[in-house]
Design an enzyme around this catalytic site. Structure first.
Site, short mmCIF file in Angstrom:
data_model
loop_
_atom_site.label_atom_id
_atom_site.label_comp_id
_atom_site.label_asym_id
_atom_site.label_seq_id
_atom_site.Cartn_x
_atom_site.Cartn_y
_atom_site.Cartn_z
N HIS A 1 0.81 -1.23 0.00
CA HIS A 1 0.00 0.00 0.00
C HIS A 1 0.84 1.27 0.00
O HIS A 1 2.04 1.22 0.16
CB HIS A 1 -1.03 -0.03 1.13
CG HIS A 1 -0.48 0.06 2.52
ND1 HIS A 1 -1.28 0.33 3.60
CD2 HIS A 1 0.77 -0.08 3.01
CE1 HIS A 1 -0.53 0.36 4.68
NE2 HIS A 1 0.70 0.11 4.36
N GLU A 2 0.19 2.38 -0.25
CA GLU A 2 0.87 3.69 -0.38
C GLU A 2 1.97 3.65 -1.44
O GLU A 2 3.02 4.26 -1.30
CB GLU A 2 1.45 4.14 0.97
CG GLU A 2 0.45 4.34 2.06
CD GLU A 2 -0.44 5.57 1.84
OE1 GLU A 2 -0.14 6.40 0.98
OE2 GLU A 2 -1.46 5.67 2.55
#
Lengths: 599, 599
Positions: free
Chosen positions: A440-441
């Site tokens: 994620h990110e």
């Protein structure tokens, strides 16, 4: 009870001896602060993390949020933890005092965050997303938006989310389809679908403020036509309280391998055409705003990944000290069983974890201190340099901690053996929870492209030059101490390799084009990660060696441990960049040349 | 449907083109067999795996066995799969025809096993443990024991377990406390506790045959006083059917991160003093018998680890071919999104998985072919050499596949990104399931000690010499082909490094003692793993290069893929042994010198 989240002796070392954060109190923004107020914030964080977050970490994993009557239900402990976090002021920790904040340096704030991530990463996600959303409103909102949305986000009545990803586009944000239709009153109607929205629904707060990216009708295609909107779950009445339900629907919950306590949602915006959204900042600048926030979020991911590695290390260390099994090689099978920490291979696994965990925390806190410098360092030049270096390091912080945080958790399981594989011990959950962080990110692959394709070349390589200048200082200092001089030599050789690689790739961009160079970006990312972390270990070793002279008892052991972990990192992990460098400088095309139909 | 368990083209390549298993049908034991009977067995395995094992892989994970009224309950699909496996004759696949077996070569049997492991490792564990138990009875039991226990183990009425581990001793088998008290009738009463006994209870079979290690009263302490016993759940009546309940109690089930469909049990033997056990073979030779079996079991673990990596690879490949996201570097953000397999970094992750998965299968099948050679190769010398090489390779097979099978599964998740982290896709389960493999049947740390401390030095290093001789042949053959000559060069350099390392360590054993050398055994294990797998990739590349001339269409792509995966392994993975070798030859003492109180 032994400390199982962070070794507070190490945290003090990193903050006060290594980074010298006490000096921040000389800067205007932090004059109200002192070592005492920093310590008080850290102690409060530790206490709330231990008492309100850690105890339900397993329960949250075993009782993931459920979808009922169109809403997500969480276990009640999540809300209690949220309340404790908010009441202690952590949602507003770095905000201005006039906004009700503590005006804490980001370095201290991130250290506090570390406790929460180590204790319960799933429950911690709700406040951290809210902090990110509030940052966006604070930085780019109008005065009216700030007045309306910021107070409830900072005191915990509302939570926040980041609504970026869409099912058909994933990481390719430029392909988003969510539309924003301008209305006469200046607001927008939002229509579209988002996926993987963490905290996208819950029963913790009165309202949820989604920070949504969408394309205003008629805006350019791709990344240049993306705007940012506030889209609340409930629209606010004239009194600023949640009133009418906005047309945001929870379409479903996603079920994950770990991080289970955090809702991961599929959200529909405007199924009934009545989803109100409010533009933040200027049209078509949404992605720039998001990236501004995302860079902070990436440091946050780093802290989470490093601290999951850290708590796993502490748990496996405790186990290794107390579990008798087998005998030393030299005992030839005779005598009493010894604690497994006495086996060299177990020490290897603990030492590697120590190097990853403490090295990861050092990396994150260093990045946080750069963040403080971008805002408060004396002089424009110092601030600009800090920004260049921070930009360069951000993909490294996010990806190295994720990669090696997971590796640390893997080793923690191995130290515990069969016990580590059971759910009777927490290390298997850390391993599952941490596995989200390379994804994620911005996946680690995306971080690699960001580093090699963008950050290395940004502003004439200013960030890289700043890094090399600081590396040179570290070498000079390490050479002064007998204990660290050999490590300085190791690191200096590595620096030459890193410089040669960067120069070769810079040239190759011109001679062979970006495709040939970027094909091996992942290798470059790992090379830079090892180099940067080795630099921070060299610095830790130097500070430890300096302190050893006057140290007594426990402190002597602590500093010796720092030196040995530095030796481990510089002897065992750093030299692997030689191989990386050969692949990179040779523009090895093995992966690029692989055909789809050869698989 | 695409093949999601094993690429059957690859399996044919490995068995028939690489290993030439058809030649086995020339040997007396296998004269009844032919390529057709081999293919029929493989096809049956594939079909049963796809139809009876794969469909409940997720269900078994989500509905782990429960403890009810002192017994373990599994989902009904487990029993149905067991029945299909047994009815097809796989429990007796390699046994003599006169015992009701198929008399299949182990190489073919292990290839068949691969399908079941890839489909559902948890359900597959029950038959594979039974095969191991039956092997022990078959090899070391009396005629009466063979007559009594073997038929129901081979036709699936009874299942088997390996009951070694005790709570206080873990891997340190010499510390076991389970006692065996001789009775006048020649049987024993067993008293003790065992933990982590896979399949220790279930509701699948009429009876469970525990192969238990225990110490006969008065036997020597340590590993020299261990005997092996048959301890059934139900004692048999005169008719050979389960009659009276034996005093073996299920004390509880362990709850694991993965491999959840297999019961992991805590068993109490003789709580009421009425646990009957029957000595197998001679007193105090139990550990030798167990190790004999365990060496086979370790190859089995390797097959499981490699094939979990393999099925994960196939799943992520399918995803990468079909998931459009982003654009090539050169497209500058314009045009339609492309399948992610077109991104070089995704190809890197797929190529690494291919190298680990197909390389792992090659390693396991090679070990299985050595096993066949130990029994059926023409001439005593060939059999003895095969045994030496197999002994050497066993720890490598078990640990390399476990390590890199897990790594492959990690990459599979990363290719799928957010999807890979959800339980909507199977790759996260493979990742959890596979994580047991570096732990059970001897942790990787134990394999490392076995390799460097024992197998390298056994019989004057005969196994290592056999390996080098075969490596030399592979180099010679690879040098003949233009496509593989550069790889032969790479591998030859690596061979020199491996030889130099081995010589240096051999000397260091004398000059510095075992403690200094064995401290870095894990590094040596990885060095040898990379070397052995590189050798097998070089062989695959050579066979592929030879075949390319006459190949058409799909086959051309297949062989090109083999060559490219070999290039990947020899360029990207093999050269890392240079660093390993430096640490080893320098007798680096970083881990050994780390003090307990420095952590």
């Amino acid at each position: 009870m032994n400390e199982m989240l962070i070794n507070s002796r190490d945290l003090r070392f990193q903050l006060y001896e290594l980074l010298g954060v006490e000096a921040l109190t000389q800067r205007e923004r932090f004059t109200e602060h002192s070592r005492e107020t920093f310590d008080a914030a850290l102690e409060t964080a530790r206490q709330i993390a231990e008492e309100q977050f850690a105890p339900h970490n397993r329960k949250g994993d075993e009782n993931e949020p459920v979808f009922r009557n169109g809403a997500a239900e969480t276990i009640p402990e999540t809300k209690a933890a949220w309340r404790a976090f908010a009441d202690a002021g952590f949602l507003a920790a770095h905000h201005d005092a006039e906004d009700g904040g503590m005006q804490l340096p980001t370095t201290i704030q991130q250290a506090c965050n570390g406790y929460f991530f180590a204790a319960n990463v799933s429950t911690a996600a709700y406040p951290f997303l809210t902090v990110a959303a509030a940052n966006l409103v604070s930085a780019h909102g109008t005065d009216e938006q700030r007045a309306r949305w910021l107070p409830p986000l900072l005191d915990g009545r509302f939570s926040g989310t980041m609504a970026l990803t869409e099912p058909h586009a994933g990481s390719s944000l430029g392909d988003l389809r969510t539309r924003a239709i301008p209305q006469d009153d200046g607001s927008y109607r939002i229509v579209g679908n988002k996926i993987y929205i963490s905290g996208g629904d819950q029963d913790i707060t009165d309202n949820i403020v989604h920070m949504v990216i969408a394309r205003i009708e008629g805006a350019p295609a791709g990344v240049k036509g993306i705007s940012l909107f506030i889209v609340p779950k409930f629209r606010l009445g004239a009194d600023g309280r949640p009133a009418e339900r906005n047309d945001v629907t929870l379409a479903g919950l996603l079920h994950k391998m770990g991080y289970r306590g955090t809702t991961s949602t599929v959200l529909n915006f405007g199924d009934q055409g009545e989803c109100h959204g409010y533009l933040v900042g200027e049209p078509n600048k949404g992605l720039a705003y998001m990236f501004h926030m995302m860079n902070e979020a990436r440091i946050g991911v780093g802290v989470g990944a490093a601290l999951l590695g850290y708590t796993g290390y502490l748990h496996s260390l405790e186990f290794a000290r107390n579990r008798p099994q087998g005998r030393p090689v030299t005992a030839k099978g005779e005598g009493k069983q010894v604690p497994i920490i006495q086996h060299a291979d177990v020490r290897r696994m603990l030492l590697a974890q120590k190097a990853y965990a403490e090295g990861g925390m050092a990396l994150c806190l260093y990045a946080a201190s750069l963040f403080d410098d971008t805002r408060t360092a004396p002089g424009e030049a110092a601030r600009a340099e800090a920004q260049e270096l921070l930009d360069l390091l951000t993909p490294v912080v996010k990806s190295w901690t994720a990669e090696y945080g997971c590796k640390a958790n893997d080793l923690a399981i191995q130290v515990l053996g069969g016990s580590g594989y059971t759910r009777d011990y927490p290390v298997e959950q850390f391993y599952r929870d941490n596995r989200l962080n390379p994804i994620h990110e911005g996946t680690n692959g995306i971080q690699a492209m960001d580093l090699l394709g963008r950050k290395m070349r940004q502003h004439g390589g200013a960030g890289f030059k700043a890094l090399l200048a600081r590396a040179e200082v570290a070498i000079g200092e390490a050479q002064q101490q007998e204990a660290t001089a050999p490590l300085a030599g190791e690191f200096e050789r590595a620096t030459d390799t890193v410089v040669a690689t960067a120069l070769a790739l810079d040239e190759a961009f011109e001679t062979h084009g970006p495709e040939a160079v970027l094909a091996n970006a992942a290798v470059y990312l790992d090379l830079m990660g090892r180099f940067v972390v080795a630099w921070l270990w060299l610095r830790q070793a130097t500070v430890a060696a300096q302190a050893l002279g006057g140290a007594v008892a426990d402190d002597t052991a602590f500093y010796q441990g720092k030196l040995q972990a530095a030796r481990y990192y510089l002897r065992w992990e750093l030299p692997q960049i030689d191989h990386h460098s050969r692949l990179l400088q040779g523009l090895d095309d093995t992966c690029l040349a692989m055909h789809e139909d050869w698989f």
